[in-house]
Scaffold this active site. Structure first.
Site, PDB file in Angstrom:
ATOM      1  CG  HIS A  18    -104.280  54.601 119.419  1.00 25.94           C
ATOM      2  ND1 HIS A  18    -103.056  54.658 119.797  1.00 25.94           N
ATOM      3  CD2 HIS A  18    -104.530  55.712 118.842  1.00 25.94           C
ATOM      4  CE1 HIS A  18    -102.618  56.056 119.625  1.00 25.94           C
ATOM      5  NE2 HIS A  18    -103.509  56.526 118.983  1.00 25.94           N
ATOM      6  CG  HIS A  20    -107.546  59.699 117.652  1.00 25.46           C
ATOM      7  ND1 HIS A  20    -107.569  60.312 118.795  1.00 25.46           N
ATOM      8  CD2 HIS A  20    -106.361  59.066 117.428  1.00 25.46           C
ATOM      9  CE1 HIS A  20    -106.254  60.125 119.286  1.00 25.46           C
ATOM     10  NE2 HIS A  20    -105.543  59.286 118.561  1.00 25.46           N
ATOM     11  CG  HIS A 194    -101.830  59.919 122.025  1.00 22.45           C
ATOM     12  ND1 HIS A 194    -103.285  59.231 122.697  1.00 22.45           N
ATOM     13  CD2 HIS A 194    -101.967  59.933 120.560  1.00 22.45           C
ATOM     14  CE1 HIS A 194    -103.974  59.124 121.550  1.00 22.45           C
ATOM     15  NE2 HIS A 194    -103.155  59.262 120.236  1.00 22.45           N
ATOM     16  CD  GLU A 197     -98.207  60.550 117.759  1.00 23.99           C
ATOM     17  OE1 GLU A 197     -98.440  61.147 118.633  1.00 23.99           O
ATOM     18  OE2 GLU A 197     -98.786  60.229 116.761  1.00 23.99           O
ATOM     19  CG  ASP A 276    -103.223  57.293 115.413  1.00 19.14           C
ATOM     20  OD1 ASP A 276    -103.999  57.581 116.260  1.00 19.14           O
ATOM     21  OD2 ASP A 276    -102.247  58.072 115.400  1.00 19.14           O
ATOM     22  CG  ASP A 277    -105.986  59.975 113.660  1.00 15.15           C
ATOM     23  OD1 ASP A 277    -107.001  60.320 114.036  1.00 15.15           O
ATOM     24  OD2 ASP A 277    -104.897  59.974 114.061  1.00 15.15           O
TER      25      ASP A 277
HETATM   26  N1  ADE Z   1    -105.168  63.048 117.796  1.00 15.53           N
HETATM   27  C1  ADE Z   1    -105.459  62.299 116.590  1.00 15.53           C
HETATM   28  N2  ADE Z   1    -104.552  61.697 116.137  1.00 15.53           N
HETATM   29  C2  ADE Z   1    -103.600  61.877 116.865  1.00 15.53           C
HETATM   30  C3  ADE Z   1    -102.064  61.243 116.983  1.00 15.53           C
HETATM   31  N3  ADE Z   1    -101.609  60.482 116.257  1.00 15.53           N
HETATM   32  N4  ADE Z   1    -101.287  61.924 117.849  1.00 15.53           N
HETATM   33  C4  ADE Z   1    -101.746  62.964 118.852  1.00 15.53           C
HETATM   34  N5  ADE Z   1    -102.826  63.080 118.804  1.00 15.53           N
HETATM   35  C5  ADE Z   1    -103.632  62.859 117.902  1.00 15.53           C
HETATM   36 ZN    ZN Z   2    -103.730  58.510 118.319  1.00 20.15          ZN
END
Ligand code: ADE
Ligand code: ZN
Length: 344
Positions: A18, A20, A194, A197, A276-277
């Protein structure tokens, strides 16, 4: 119980499921690309500040505006995998989200041409296994989702292994995507979404019971529904948890220690650990391993098990997963010897 040092955890072989690609991009790269395209975004490092998911997504939009050519996508894909490899990641399934640039006039084919090139270069240069998952943009609606399913379905399954969905969660009618997921399944794409969340457990229920999802991204709210939890345990449907993201992006908990991660694992769920990011959060998957071990006082044995859970939950072919398990176990032993710890 064996306690690992931070250095040991950073070097542990890892799987990430997970992450992006746009959110993994380096602020320096986004700044460079923005300048090349004559855009004024200021210093992207200043942009990487957010207080909830919707604000984060509006910044995501600004970041994505710097991504225009196939070569831009090649570069961020390669660099994201380079950064992951430096954290000990041996196998990664990364999301890319064309919806953010399609609305700026960039064709999905351009996005994929670049991502694919970056993926192939990274596989060849970095000794990292990697596949991509195309995430459609939930707010863009069911027609966009269907278009993305058809596009993904037409690509090489070894490189583009699945379809997922991201962006805004609250207020989205997840049932509306049922036909797109059927189309994805028809093409042999693996399906994820997703869900739960910053939205309710009901979205997780819809994803697994009505959309045919085989994995859930986040699933933070799952334990709110005991019956659904029992079903996911029974079916061993994995959760790709991102505890620090839930603190920094969705802002649904104050600290990693407040995340239901340990409780979810104790319930028998197949939970994996992910960043995640990492670019936008400036917090890598190696940082995440250190944070989780610290927050839950996990032993090295537990952290090794967590790493192996990533292999179990991967969409890779069985023979590849078996080879990863064998090489991870060898690496676990080598690291234990190097750090003067008892063998497993
Ligand atoms: N796109 C990138 N990160 C995300 C996240 N945490 N939740 C939803 N979409 C995303
Ligand atoms: Zn994500």
């Amino acid at each position: 119980m064996t306690v690992a040092t931070e250095e040991h955890l950073r070097r542990l072989p890892k799987v990430e499921l997970h992450v992006h690609v746009e959110g993994a991009s380096r602020a320096t790269t986004i700044k460079d690309l923005a300048q090349r395209h004559g855009l004024r975004v200021g210093d992207p490092a200043d942009l990487y500040e957010f207080t909830d998911l919707n604000q984060f997504l509006s910044i995501y939009d600004v970041i994505c505006a710097s991504l225009r050519t196939a070569d831009d996508f090649r570069r961020i894909t390669y660099e994201a995998l380079e950064d992951a490899a430096a954290c000990g990641v041996r196998y990664s399934e990364m999301f890319f989200s064309p919806g953010f640039v399609i609305r700026l006039g960039v064709p999905v084919q351009t996005v994929w041409d670049g991502v694919r090139a970056g993926l192939l270069d990274a596989r060849a240069d970095l000794g990292i296994g990697a596949r991509m998952i195309l995430d459609f943009d939930k707010p863009s609606g069911p027609a966009h989702a269907m278009e993305m399913a058809a596009f993904a379905g037409a690509q090489d399954r070894d490189l583009l292994v699945g379809m997922g969905a991201d962006s805004v969660e609250r207020g989205i009618d997840h049932r509306a995507f049922a036909a797109a997921y059927v189309e994805a399944a028809r093409h042999g794409l693996r399906r994820t979404c997703h869900a739960g969340e910053d939205g309710p457990a009901e979205h997780i229920a819809i994803a697994v019971r009505e959309l045919g999802c085989e994995r859930i991204d986040h699933g933070f709210r799952l334990l709110d529904d005991p019956e659904l939890t029992a079903e996911l345990v029974d079916r061993q449907i994995p959760l790709t948890a991102c505890p620090t993201s839930n603190v920094m992006i969705a802002n649904v908990i104050p600290t990693v220690a407040a995340h239901p991660f340990a409780q979810q694992r104790r319930a028998g769920l197949l939970v994996t650990l992910n960043s995640d990011d990492p670019g936008m959060m400036r917090f890598s998957i190696a940082d995440e391993y250190v944070a989780v071990a610290d927050a839950f006082a996990y032993s090295l044995e537990e952290m090794e098990a967590l790493s192996l859970a990533g292999i179990d939950a991967a969409f890779a072919p069985d023979h590849e997963k078996a080879a990863l398990r064998a090489s991870f176990r060898t690496e676990f032993d080598e690291l234990r010897r190097e750090f003067g710890l008892p063998s497993r």
